[in-house]
Design a protein around this motif. Structure first.
Motif, short mmCIF file in Angstrom:
data_model
loop_
_atom_site.label_atom_id
_atom_site.label_comp_id
_atom_site.label_asym_id
_atom_site.label_seq_id
_atom_site.Cartn_x
_atom_site.Cartn_y
_atom_site.Cartn_z
N ILE A 13 0.84 -1.21 0.00
CA ILE A 13 0.00 0.00 0.00
C ILE A 13 0.87 1.25 0.00
O ILE A 13 0.60 2.22 -0.72
CB ILE A 13 -0.96 -0.02 1.20
N ARG A 16 2.39 1.70 -3.51
CA ARG A 16 1.39 2.20 -4.46
C ARG A 16 1.05 3.66 -4.18
O ARG A 16 0.82 4.44 -5.09
CB ARG A 16 0.13 1.35 -4.39
N SER A 17 1.01 4.02 -2.91
CA SER A 17 0.72 5.41 -2.54
C SER A 17 1.83 6.35 -3.03
O SER A 17 1.55 7.45 -3.52
CB SER A 17 0.56 5.57 -1.03
N LYS A 18 3.07 5.92 -2.92
CA LYS A 18 4.19 6.72 -3.42
C LYS A 18 4.09 6.88 -4.94
O LYS A 18 4.31 7.98 -5.47
CB LYS A 18 5.52 6.09 -3.04
N TRP A 20 1.36 6.70 -6.74
CA TRP A 20 0.22 7.57 -7.01
C TRP A 20 0.58 9.03 -6.78
O TRP A 20 0.24 9.90 -7.59
CB TRP A 20 -0.95 7.16 -6.12
#
Length: 114
Positions: A13, A16-18, A20
């Motif tokens: 997570i 993926r956040s980085k 995004w």
């Protein structure tokens, strides 16, 4: 069957956040560059139109003076043409809000809020 632990899920997570956040930042940069380019293009086009308009007004003033010369003394014809140009400047100053400011504000808000 592979079991993923909570730590692995959190790492996924976070990764993926980085990704995004990086993509959102790139999108913001591209959007800002596009808007700046559009505004700069409008400014250059406005400057060119202004210069051409000034040249046109000068030539129209001279031709108006020569047209007035048919009816009056040459010196008075140039004064009359200058008076007409001064009247035009006063009218533009009086109506600057609807003629100049409002269209510029509409164009800028259309570009910036798009």
């Amino acid at each position: 069957m592979s079991k993923t632990t909570l730590v692995d899920e959190l790492k996924s997570i976070i990764a993926r956040s980085k990704d995004w956040a990086t993509l959102e930042l790139e999108y913001a940069k591209l959007t800002a560059a596009e808007k700046i380019t559009i505004i700069a293009g409008m400014a250059v086009a406005g400057a060119v139109c202004l210069l051409l308009g000034i040249a046109t007004l000068i030539l129209l003033g001279i031709s108006l003076a020569f047209a007035f010369r048919m009816f009056m003394h040459p010196a008075l014809s140039f004064l009359a043409a200058g008076g007409v140009m001064m009247l035009l400047m006063v009218l533009v100053y009086i109506f600057k809000q609807p003629l100049i400011m409002n269209p510029i504000a509409k164009m800028l808000t259309k570009v910036l809020l798009k």
